[in-house]
Design an enzyme around this catalytic site. Structure first.
Site, short mmCIF file in Angstrom:
data_model
loop_
_atom_site.label_atom_id
_atom_site.label_comp_id
_atom_site.label_asym_id
_atom_site.label_seq_id
_atom_site.Cartn_x
_atom_site.Cartn_y
_atom_site.Cartn_z
N SER A 303 0.79 -1.23 0.00
CA SER A 303 0.00 0.00 0.00
C SER A 303 0.82 1.28 0.00
CB SER A 303 -0.96 -0.01 1.18
OG SER A 303 -0.33 -0.43 2.35
N HIS A 331 -5.16 -3.96 -2.27
CA HIS A 331 -4.89 -2.93 -3.28
C HIS A 331 -4.83 -3.45 -4.71
CE1 HIS A 331 -4.12 0.54 -0.65
NE2 HIS A 331 -3.94 -0.43 0.23
N LYS A 363 -11.40 -0.55 -1.76
CA LYS A 363 -10.62 0.19 -2.76
C LYS A 363 -11.33 0.17 -4.11
CE LYS A 363 -7.52 -0.14 0.61
NZ LYS A 363 -7.86 -0.70 1.91
C1 PLP Z 1 -3.11 -4.13 2.63
C2 PLP Z 1 -4.32 -3.75 3.41
N1 PLP Z 1 -4.99 -4.71 4.06
C3 PLP Z 1 -6.08 -4.43 4.78
C4 PLP Z 1 -6.55 -3.13 4.88
C5 PLP Z 1 -7.75 -2.83 5.72
O1 PLP Z 1 -8.86 -2.73 4.93
P1 PLP Z 1 -10.11 -1.81 5.21
O2 PLP Z 1 -9.69 -0.39 5.04
O3 PLP Z 1 -11.04 -2.25 4.15
O4 PLP Z 1 -10.62 -2.09 6.57
C6 PLP Z 1 -5.89 -2.10 4.22
C7 PLP Z 1 -6.38 -0.74 4.29
O5 PLP Z 1 -5.96 0.19 3.68
C8 PLP Z 1 -4.74 -2.42 3.46
O6 PLP Z 1 -4.05 -1.48 2.81
#
Ligand code: PLP
Length: 419
Positions: A303, A331, A363
């Site tokens: 990310s 992502h 996303k």
């Molecule tokens: C790699 C990754 N996993 C999990 C999440 C968590 O997801 P959520 O924002 O849908 O709760 C994020 C959030 O940005 C993320 O970047």
């Protein structure tokens, strides 16, 4: 965009593979020699470096800000300068400090100076342009007040609405509105009690079809999908090998699991292979018993850096050392691969090579929640053992419908694609 297995990723775009590019990893070379060369071609990524002057000026600014921070904290201690941040209460001055840590120093002295640029409340859908509520500060960014004015059509550089599907389109949002009217907004129960709706079933069937796997289970929150399911899969006596740049939700899930965690260098196959080899040779510390399970935790697209997982090499390693692979496609799902099916499709690999496919709907799908997908046994196991299934309320039906509509749109099943 995709050039499965044969491309190099440079600044986020694929370029044709230079013949001189060679594998950095013995396993990859071995796999190539085994005749599966297309599958195991290496990935070369390059990232734009910041100019030296920008780096120097940034560190200088940071250093000067820190020095002034210490000076101002000194003045605050003397009562000369006012501090509006959380401070210890007078009657608890002899307690161990509740708020004093570096994070607090940073927030008080560095972040406060630029705070007006962040946390800006918006008042429209997060499309390419959105509306921002105007606010001003009368005390150097400690507090803000809204002026009541709305700044219209500001360019949105901050939301992760990758495909624009979180923005409102009157007709396409109609099904979401219909579901809201039929089911209401909340489910008011967990999946294991009265919280499984036909909408969840419909979504889970669609997710498994989209990912080309046997089964999928959806959860109300992406973060909780990682943090609540990893502990259901591994525990004491198990080993987690985690990429150093993994998201906080993976880190939290790993810590909550009670498994031993070892970190490998970002996307570095030598580092991962060394940990795998040591784990197999030496087993658990002290007893030297074999680890009950070894789970490799990685992301599809990382990310913060935008780097892509070296999936073919990791799959080759996990097969060689008989470890399991958990991949978080938050992502990459919906936006990577010729038809948006994520990094597995991007590399032209078989979804069965990944033991646990995880992703979020926040996303590309413009919604919220997450999924775990893979073999039916795995998903059935999580339906029973996941903390999320037992203790957290299930996904809101209109959210499920928004994901269904976005996923069908990506799959060309929404009725708008002409033959
Ligand atoms: C790699 C990754 N996993 C999990 C999440 C968590 O997801 P959520 O924002 O849908 O709760 C994020 C959030 O940005 C993320 O970047």
């Amino acid at each position: 965009m995709a050039d499965p297995g044969g491309g190099a990723v440079c600044n986020g775009t694929l370029h044709s593979q230079n013949k001189d590019c060679h594998s950095e990893n013995g396993t990859v070379r071995e796999a190539q020699q085994n005749g599966n060369s297309n599958f195991y071609k290496p990935i070369v990524e390059s990232f734009e470096e910041a100019p030296l002057y920008a780096v120097i000026l940034t560190y200088m600014g940071y250093g000067i800000g820190t020095l002034f921070g210490y000076l101002r904290d000194f003045l605050r201690n003397l009562g000369i300068e006012k501090c509006n941040a959380a401070v210890e209460r007078e009657e608890q001055k002899d307690f161990v400090p509740l708020y004093q840590n570096f994070e607090n120093f940073y927030t008080r002295n560095l972040y406060m100076r630029v705070r007006d640029n962040w946390n800006r409340p918006i008042c429209s859908a997060p499309g390419a342009l959105f509306d921002v509520m105007e606010r001003v500060s009368d005390d150097y960014n400690w507090t803000f007040r809204f002026t009541g004015r709305i700044i219209k059509d500001v360019i949105n550089m901050g939301s992760y609405n990758f495909l624009g599907l979180a923005a409102k389109y009157d007709e396409s949002m109609r099904t979401v509105k219909d579901v809201l009217e039929t089911y209401g907004l909340g489910v008011s129960s967990t999946r294991q009690e009265m919280g499984t709706l036909d909408k969840h079933k419909e979504l889970e069937d669609l997710v498994s079809k989209f990912l080309n796997v046997e089964a999928a289970m959806v959860f109300g929150m992406g973060f909780a999908t990682n943090s609540m399911n990893i502990p259901a899969l591994v525990g004491k006596g198990c080993l987690i090998l985690s990429d150093e740049l993994n998201h906080a939700s993976l880190v939290l899930g790993a810590r909550l699991s009670g498994a031993t965690i070892r970190i490998f260098k970002h996307n570095n196959m030598q580092s991962l292979e060394k940990l795998l080899r040591d784990a197999v040779i030496y087993g658990q510390p002290r007893t030297h018993r074999a680890w009950k399970k070894i789970l490799i935790l990685v992301e599809g697209i990382y990310s913060m850096e935008g780097s892509i997982v070296h999936l073919p090499q990791i799959v080759a390693l996990k097969k060689k050392y008989k470890a399991y692979l958990y991949i978080d496609e938050a992502h990459s799902i919906g936006s990577v691969g010729p038809s948006g099916r994520g990094v597995v499709e991007f590399f032209g690999m078989d979804p069965r090579d990944v033991d646990v496919c995880m992703g979020t709907f926040t996303k590309s799908f413009g919604a919220s929640g997450g999924y775990i997908a893979g073999r039916k046994d795995l998903v059935d196991y999580l339906r029973v053992h996941s903390h999320s299934a037992a203790y957290a309320t299930s996904m809101s039906p209109p959210i499920a419908e928004q994901i269904i509509r976005s996923m069908k749109f990506i799959m060309g099943l929404d009725g708008t694609t002409q033959e």
